[in-house]
Scaffold this motif. Structure first.
Motif, PDB file in Angstrom:
ATOM      1  N   TYR A 125       0.791  -1.230   0.000  1.00  0.00           N
ATOM      2  CA  TYR A 125       0.000   0.000   0.000  1.00  0.00           C
ATOM      3  C   TYR A 125       0.827   1.286   0.000  1.00  0.00           C
ATOM      4  N   PHE A 126       2.072   1.233   0.437  1.00  0.00           N
ATOM      5  CA  PHE A 126       2.874   2.449   0.548  1.00  0.00           C
ATOM      6  C   PHE A 126       4.238   2.231  -0.101  1.00  0.00           C
ATOM      7  N   LYS A 127       4.233   2.091  -1.430  1.00  0.00           N
ATOM      8  CA  LYS A 127       5.456   1.753  -2.161  1.00  0.00           C
ATOM      9  C   LYS A 127       6.561   2.786  -1.922  1.00  0.00           C
ATOM     10  N   ASP A 128       6.218   4.071  -1.996  1.00  0.00           N
ATOM     11  CA  ASP A 128       7.228   5.105  -1.824  1.00  0.00           C
ATOM     12  C   ASP A 128       7.832   5.060  -0.424  1.00  0.00           C
ATOM     13  N   LEU A 129       6.990   4.811   0.566  1.00  0.00           N
ATOM     14  CA  LEU A 129       7.475   4.743   1.939  1.00  0.00           C
ATOM     15  C   LEU A 129       8.361   3.526   2.142  1.00  0.00           C
ATOM     16  N   GLU A 130       8.004   2.413   1.497  1.00  0.00           N
ATOM     17  CA  GLU A 130       8.847   1.216   1.573  1.00  0.00           C
ATOM     18  C   GLU A 130      10.222   1.499   0.983  1.00  0.00           C
ATOM     19  N   THR A 131      10.248   2.174  -0.164  1.00  0.00           N
ATOM     20  CA  THR A 131      11.525   2.515  -0.799  1.00  0.00           C
ATOM     21  C   THR A 131      12.336   3.449   0.078  1.00  0.00           C
ATOM     22  N   TYR A 132      11.670   4.398   0.712  1.00  0.00           N
ATOM     23  CA  TYR A 132      12.341   5.367   1.584  1.00  0.00           C
ATOM     24  C   TYR A 132      13.048   4.671   2.740  1.00  0.00           C
ATOM     25  N   TYR A 133      12.397   3.642   3.291  1.00  0.00           N
ATOM     26  CA  TYR A 133      12.949   2.986   4.468  1.00  0.00           C
ATOM     27  C   TYR A 133      13.886   1.820   4.140  1.00  0.00           C
ATOM     28  N   LYS A 134      14.001   1.456   2.882  1.00  0.00           N
ATOM     29  CA  LYS A 134      14.893   0.356   2.525  1.00  0.00           C
ATOM     30  C   LYS A 134      16.339   0.717   2.834  1.00  0.00           C
ATOM     31  N   VAL A 135      17.113  -0.288   3.228  1.00  0.00           N
ATOM     32  CA  VAL A 135      18.527  -0.043   3.519  1.00  0.00           C
ATOM     33  C   VAL A 135      19.370  -0.079   2.256  1.00  0.00           C
ATOM     34  N   GLU A 136      18.801  -0.627   1.142  1.00  0.00           N
ATOM     35  CA  GLU A 136      19.560  -0.691  -0.084  1.00  0.00           C
ATOM     36  C   GLU A 136      19.893   0.708  -0.589  1.00  0.00           C
ATOM     37  N   SER A 137      20.953   0.806  -1.355  1.00  0.00           N
ATOM     38  CA  SER A 137      21.388   2.086  -1.883  1.00  0.00           C
ATOM     39  C   SER A 137      21.284   2.083  -3.401  1.00  0.00           C
ATOM     40  N   ILE A 138      21.368   3.245  -3.990  1.00  0.00           N
ATOM     41  CA  ILE A 138      21.392   3.360  -5.435  1.00  0.00           C
ATOM     42  C   ILE A 138      22.692   4.036  -5.827  1.00  0.00           C
ATOM     43  N   VAL A 139      23.077   3.838  -7.058  1.00  0.00           N
ATOM     44  CA  VAL A 139      24.293   4.453  -7.549  1.00  0.00           C
ATOM     45  C   VAL A 139      23.930   5.689  -8.343  1.00  0.00           C
ATOM     46  N   GLU A 140      24.520   6.808  -7.982  1.00  0.00           N
ATOM     47  CA  GLU A 140      24.239   8.057  -8.681  1.00  0.00           C
ATOM     48  C   GLU A 140      25.558   8.791  -8.908  1.00  0.00           C
ATOM     49  N   THR A 141      25.811   9.136 -10.127  1.00  0.00           N
ATOM     50  CA  THR A 141      27.017   9.873 -10.518  1.00  0.00           C
ATOM     51  C   THR A 141      28.288   9.287  -9.901  1.00  0.00           C
ATOM     52  N   GLY A 142      28.353   7.957  -9.948  1.00  0.00           N
ATOM     53  CA  GLY A 142      29.574   7.305  -9.508  1.00  0.00           C
ATOM     54  C   GLY A 142      29.701   7.073  -8.025  1.00  0.00           C
ATOM     55  N   SER A 143      28.706   7.497  -7.242  1.00  0.00           N
ATOM     56  CA  SER A 143      28.779   7.293  -5.798  1.00  0.00           C
ATOM     57  C   SER A 143      27.552   6.527  -5.326  1.00  0.00           C
ATOM     58  N   THR A 144      27.674   5.891  -4.191  1.00  0.00           N
ATOM     59  CA  THR A 144      26.571   5.118  -3.630  1.00  0.00           C
ATOM     60  C   THR A 144      25.804   5.983  -2.634  1.00  0.00           C
ATOM     61  N   THR A 145      24.510   6.179  -2.900  1.00  0.00           N
ATOM     62  CA  THR A 145      23.704   7.074  -2.070  1.00  0.00           C
ATOM     63  C   THR A 145      22.361   6.427  -1.769  1.00  0.00           C
ATOM     64  N   LYS A 146      21.927   6.504  -0.522  1.00  0.00           N
ATOM     65  CA  LYS A 146      20.618   5.997  -0.166  1.00  0.00           C
ATOM     66  C   LYS A 146      19.539   6.929  -0.716  1.00  0.00           C
ATOM     67  N   ILE A 147      18.450   6.323  -1.157  1.00  0.00           N
ATOM     68  CA  ILE A 147      17.353   7.110  -1.717  1.00  0.00           C
ATOM     69  C   ILE A 147      16.824   8.095  -0.682  1.00  0.00           C
ATOM     70  N   LYS A 148      16.673   7.650   0.564  1.00  0.00           N
ATOM     71  CA  LYS A 148      16.126   8.563   1.573  1.00  0.00           C
ATOM     72  C   LYS A 148      17.053   9.756   1.806  1.00  0.00           C
ATOM     73  N   ASP A 149      18.358   9.552   1.624  1.00  0.00           N
ATOM     74  CA  ASP A 149      19.283  10.671   1.776  1.00  0.00           C
ATOM     75  C   ASP A 149      19.119  11.681   0.647  1.00  0.00           C
ATOM     76  N   LEU A 150      18.873  11.192  -0.561  1.00  0.00           N
ATOM     77  CA  LEU A 150      18.624  12.089  -1.691  1.00  0.00           C
ATOM     78  C   LEU A 150      17.364  12.922  -1.458  1.00  0.00           C
ATOM     79  N   ILE A 151      16.319  12.251  -0.945  1.00  0.00           N
ATOM     80  CA  ILE A 151      15.054  12.946  -0.690  1.00  0.00           C
ATOM     81  C   ILE A 151      15.222  13.982   0.419  1.00  0.00           C
ATOM     82  N   ARG A 152      15.881  13.590   1.489  1.00  0.00           N
ATOM     83  CA  ARG A 152      16.083  14.519   2.604  1.00  0.00           C
ATOM     84  C   ARG A 152      16.916  15.721   2.179  1.00  0.00           C
ATOM     85  N   GLU A 153      17.881  15.491   1.313  1.00  0.00           N
ATOM     86  CA  GLU A 153      18.759  16.573   0.874  1.00  0.00           C
ATOM     87  C   GLU A 153      17.971  17.654   0.130  1.00  0.00           C
TER      88      GLU A 153
END
Length: 342
Positions: A125-153
């Motif tokens: 029911y809350f896909k975006d919230l699940e993604t926000y709380y996941k511990v997995e990271s994504i790769v962006e511009t050559g660095s590893t960044t958590k999705i929730k950190d990108l959103i908070r920034e």
């Protein structure tokens, strides 16, 4: 020091930033006008993060209702006047359910029982919230960044931009979680004049447990679930009794006051948003034009035009309120210490 309104949206994909920002503005002006307040808004800016999780925004010109980019809920004025209904029975039922959910799912230290059930709820029911709380990271511009950190920034950057102004922060739905997290874990130097949460899931057990877990990791044993210290004047929380995302609408029971005596003040309101005859009591536009929201927005607007004497009077009243609170806390500590000595 100028007044500025910062807005952050909630769950799900959204229309483009400029359109969403314009519709929020129209909703606020509509509420101010309806309740006979001046409709001049201070400078305002939308913190937009839907593009982090979605490849393209919703399109108001998309005709295919099966398309993932079809925009089915545009901004519209209410088609009729919605009179308040008597929801006393529903309030009692929801109050009972909330107490039982906390008892079943939350331990005294806010750790979570039956996490497999709550994980399933997030996933379905809350896909975006699940993604926000996941511990997995994504790769962006050559660095590893958590999705929730990108959103908070995104939010932190805008707060930094207006750090010398009087900030009203309006956070809808999942945006209230992002706002609370940023104000708690990242922002210890930017003051928020007024925090407004609308349709907030902050009181749900899964969210409480996630916040408490991060507090344990980052705040060195600080007491849990306290109003962020940067909120200096007010925290108002708006919920519709029919809003399923804001099922636990009484945040005052979940968050204690900060050092300035600020804690959530809860308002049950009527969210009158509907499209094609179908109501959505969670929609941001409906919250932004309620009478209660318009009153607080107007008070913030005119605060910029107060005389020096009026501002000093308000600051003095606030100072005595805080001093009285601190003395009361100190008195309770002394009384507790004396009881233990007996």
């Amino acid at each position: 020091m100028a007044n500025v309104i910062i807005q952050i949206h909630g769950l799900g994909n959204k229309p483009p930033k400029d359109l969403l920002e314009r519709w929020w503005e129209r909703a606020m002006i509509e509420g101010l006008k309806k309740y006979n307040y001046k409709t001049d808004l201070p400078k305002h800016e939308m913190v937009y993060w839907a593009d982090i999780l979605h490849d393209k925004p919703l399109n108001q010109f998309e005709k295919d209702k099966e398309s993932p980019y079809y925009l089915d809920e545009i901004y519209e004025k209410p088609s009729k006047e919605h009179l308040p209904e008597n929801h006393d029975t529903r309030k009692k039922i929801i109050g009972f359910l909330n107490r039982q959910l906390k008892r079943i799912f939350l331990n005294e230290d806010f750790t979570l029982n039956y996490s497999f059930i709550t994980d399933s709820i997030l996933s379905n029911y809350f896909k975006d919230l699940e993604t926000y709380y996941k511990v997995e990271s994504i790769v962006e511009t050559g660095s590893t960044t958590k999705i929730k950190d990108l959103i908070r920034e995104r939010l932190l950057t805008v707060l930094e931009k207006y750090k010398n102004d009087n900030i009203m922060l309006i956070a809808h739905s999942m945006g209230s979680i992002i706002a609370f997290d940023v104000l708690t874990f990242l922002n210890d130097h930017i003051n928020i004049h007024t925090l407004l949460t609308i349709g907030s899931p902050l009181g749900l057990p899964i969210v409480v447990s996630k916040i408490a877990a991060e507090q344990r990791r980052k705040l060195n044993g600080q007491s849990f679930m306290i109003t962020p210290s940067g909120v200096k004047n007010n925290w108002y929380n708006f919920s519709d009794i029919l809003d399923k995302v804001a099922l636990n609408y009484e945040l005052a029971d979940d968050f204690s006051e900060n050092e300035f005596g600020v804690k959530p003040v809860d308002f049950l309101v009527v969210n009158n948003y509907e499209i094609n005859g179908i109501p959505n009591p969670h929609k941001s536009y409906g919250y932004l034009r309620t009478a209660e929201f318009a009153k607080i927005l107007n008070e913030f607007n005119i605060s910029e035009r107060l005389t020096f004497q009026e501002k000093m009077t308000r600051r003095t009243d606030k100072y005595f309120k805080i001093t009285k609170l601190k003395l009361s806390i100190q008195k309770r500590k002394v009384q507790t210490w004396l009881r233990r000595k007996r």
